[in-house]
Design a protein around this motif. Structure first.
Motif, mmCIF file in Angstrom:
data_model
loop_
_atom_site.group_PDB
_atom_site.id
_atom_site.type_symbol
_atom_site.label_atom_id
_atom_site.label_comp_id
_atom_site.label_asym_id
_atom_site.label_seq_id
_atom_site.Cartn_x
_atom_site.Cartn_y
_atom_site.Cartn_z
ATOM 1 N N LEU A 1 50.264 50.999 26.242
ATOM 2 C CA LEU A 1 50.375 49.652 26.784
ATOM 3 C C LEU A 1 49.416 48.758 26.015
ATOM 4 N N MET A 2 49.929 47.701 25.389
ATOM 5 C CA MET A 2 49.058 46.673 24.831
ATOM 6 C C MET A 2 49.115 45.499 25.801
ATOM 7 N N GLU A 3 47.963 45.129 26.303
ATOM 8 C CA GLU A 3 47.893 44.146 27.378
ATOM 9 C C GLU A 3 46.989 42.983 26.984
ATOM 10 N N GLN A 4 47.452 41.793 27.267
ATOM 11 C CA GLN A 4 46.654 40.604 26.992
ATOM 12 C C GLN A 4 45.347 40.678 27.772
ATOM 13 N N MET A 5 44.240 40.496 27.092
ATOM 14 C CA MET A 5 42.947 40.579 27.749
ATOM 15 C C MET A 5 42.676 39.317 28.542
ATOM 16 N N VAL A 6 42.309 39.496 29.803
ATOM 17 C CA VAL A 6 41.964 38.370 30.661
ATOM 18 C C VAL A 6 40.466 38.136 30.546
ATOM 19 N N VAL A 7 40.089 36.957 30.153
ATOM 20 C CA VAL A 7 38.666 36.607 30.066
ATOM 21 C C VAL A 7 38.245 36.081 31.424
ATOM 22 N N GLY A 8 37.430 36.859 32.093
ATOM 23 C CA GLY A 8 37.017 36.471 33.440
ATOM 24 C C GLY A 8 36.279 37.596 34.119
ATOM 25 N N ASP A 9 36.362 37.632 35.437
ATOM 26 C CA ASP A 9 35.621 38.601 36.236
ATOM 27 C C ASP A 9 36.542 39.725 36.706
ATOM 28 N N GLU A 10 35.995 40.933 36.761
ATOM 29 C CA GLU A 10 36.762 42.108 37.176
ATOM 30 C C GLU A 10 36.411 42.473 38.606
ATOM 31 N N PHE A 11 37.470 42.762 39.382
ATOM 32 C CA PHE A 11 37.307 43.113 40.790
ATOM 33 C C PHE A 11 38.093 44.376 41.094
ATOM 34 N N LEU B 1 39.522 46.871 52.251
ATOM 35 C CA LEU B 1 38.071 46.799 52.387
ATOM 36 C C LEU B 1 37.562 45.637 51.526
ATOM 37 N N PRO B 2 36.337 45.202 51.716
ATOM 38 C CA PRO B 2 35.833 44.063 50.936
ATOM 39 C C PRO B 2 35.950 44.297 49.435
ATOM 40 N N SER B 3 36.276 43.249 48.729
ATOM 41 C CA SER B 3 36.388 43.368 47.277
ATOM 42 C C SER B 3 35.027 43.646 46.655
ATOM 43 N N ILE B 4 35.043 44.239 45.481
ATOM 44 C CA ILE B 4 33.824 44.462 44.700
ATOM 45 C C ILE B 4 33.988 43.751 43.372
ATOM 46 N N CYS C 1 29.366 43.167 46.513
ATOM 47 C CA CYS C 1 30.330 43.418 47.581
ATOM 48 C C CYS C 1 29.883 42.704 48.861
ATOM 49 N N PRO C 2 30.700 41.811 49.388
ATOM 50 C CA PRO C 2 32.012 41.430 48.868
ATOM 51 C C PRO C 2 31.876 40.636 47.568
ATOM 52 N N GLY C 3 32.904 40.759 46.740
ATOM 53 C CA GLY C 3 32.861 40.103 45.440
ATOM 54 C C GLY C 3 33.150 38.623 45.505
ATOM 55 N N LEU C 4 33.786 38.185 46.597
ATOM 56 C CA LEU C 4 34.164 36.784 46.755
ATOM 57 C C LEU C 4 33.914 36.363 48.195
ATOM 58 N N GLU C 5 34.152 35.095 48.464
ATOM 59 C CA GLU C 5 33.970 34.571 49.813
ATOM 60 C C GLU C 5 35.157 33.694 50.198
ATOM 61 N N ILE D 1 42.518 37.621 47.279
ATOM 62 C CA ILE D 1 42.527 38.823 46.446
ATOM 63 C C ILE D 1 42.908 40.045 47.266
ATOM 64 N N ARG D 2 42.519 40.055 48.526
ATOM 65 C CA ARG D 2 42.850 41.208 49.362
ATOM 66 C C ARG D 2 44.320 41.206 49.771
ATOM 67 N N ARG D 3 44.876 40.028 50.003
ATOM 68 C CA ARG D 3 46.316 39.954 50.277
ATOM 69 C C ARG D 3 47.118 40.427 49.064
#
Length: 328
Positions: free
Chosen positions: A190-200, A214-217, A241-245, A252-254
């Motif tokens: 798989l060659m996948e476009q790299m997303v520049v940002g934060d990983e969760f 469960l809460p995101s990390i 954790c949680p990674g967001l608010e 992200i959890r949905r």
């Protein structure tokens, strides 16, 4: 969105019977699986579960044939532990097991097919190119795919986990190294476009027939990216954790739950997500159906955030056994 499953459904460890903790095996993730399995085994025994370790599928089949296994806690990372082979075998033999069934396991170990299902369902995931395996793929195919997607990209085996054989290609100069790694791997890539940002990552845990997120990390690696060393060796990463608010955490959890259920998963698992730094959009990466349970692993960190310790987490995963129902 609820983060907390209800009370444990089982109080008597005898209900689980003789539990084989399946670990090790022959995949590229063998050492990680052995570490995870050892931790799970210790946790179950600490709660008086009649649990014992089994290294690999052949040894498990032998014990089942002798009538010594009532239930399987599958912590066999990669290969036959997550590709539907084990699940089909146990289902045919009538032995309950943890994690998703045949379809969810087989689908999600294959990153390309998982992305195809998500895209058909309208779920967001980075653009990609499928690179065929074996003699059907040459070095120029990899370079052409990179030009089609545009750099930066990741090149990764479609059916491996734990960042095994993954290459990060930032510039044209990096392509030669990616080609060398890729040409040594016989399967599809798989060659996948790299997303520049934060990983969760978002953990999913079943409570009966209901799945809870469960809460995101948010993963902040000390190095340039979250590679194999960062996942299992380094001690200087940050895990928030949680990674967001607020709404972003709910969103992200949905999305993670939709990705999990769309891919026919059940029981427990972990959904990896990127958030584009410019647009704020979430993009699905992959699902792990037998997540790591080492000292560096993420599902235990998320569970701890809502008051579920490691021993209870292992107990709850066992409660989510696929197959024969549990009678508390």
């Amino acid at each position: 969105m609820s983060t907390m499953p209800g009370p444990c459904r089982v109080s008597d460890p005898a209900v689980f019977g003789r539990v084989a903790v399946l670990m090790g095996g022959t995949s590229a993730e063998r050492e990680v699986s052995l570490a995870s399995g050892g931790n799970v085994l210790e946790a179950l025994r600490s709660r008086d579960v009649d649990a014992f370790g089994v290294d690999g599928v052949p040894a498990l089949v032998e014990l089942i044939g002798k009538g010594r296994v009532d239930r399987v806690f599958n912590i066999l990372h990669g290969g036959d532990g997550e590709n539907g082979v084990l699940q089909g075998l146990l289902q045919a033999l009538g032995v309950p097991y943890t994690g998703p069934g045949v379809l969810g396991s087989a689908l999600t170990l294959d990153k390309i097919r998982t992305k195809q299902v998500w895209m058909a369902a309208g779920l967001p995931t980075p653009r990609y190119v499928r690179l065929p395996g074996g003699d059907d793929r040459g070095p120029e195919d990899i370079r052409n795919a990179a030009r089609e997607l545009g750099l930066p990209v990741f090149v990764k085996p479609s059916c491996e986990g734990s960042s095994v054989a993954v290459s990060r290609v930032l510039t044209e100069a990096d392509l030669d190294d990616a080609v060398e790694v890729a040409t040594s791997y016989p399967g599809e890539l798989l060659m996948e476009q790299m997303v520049v940002g934060d990983e969760f990552t978002v953990a999913i845990l079943a409570d009966g027939t209901t799945h809870h997120t469960l809460p995101s990390i948010r993963i902040v690696p000390a190095g340039e990216w979250y590679d194999y060393n960062a996942k299992y060796v380094a001690d200087d990463n940050q895990y928030l954790c949680p990674g967001l608010e607020g709404r972003a955490e709910d969103e992200i959890r949905r999305l993670a739950l939709a990705a999990f259920e769309t891919a026919a998963c059940s029981g427990w698992g972990r959904v990896d997500v990127m958030r584009d730094r410019t647009s704020g959009a979430f993009l699905l990466l992959e699902i792990n159906t037998a997540p790591g349970m080492t000292s560096h692993s993420l599902v235990p960190k998320a569970a701890a955030q809502v008051g579920i310790g490691f021993e209870e987490l292992c107990w709850r995963v066992l409660e989510g056994t696929t197959g024969e129902g549990l009678t508390p």
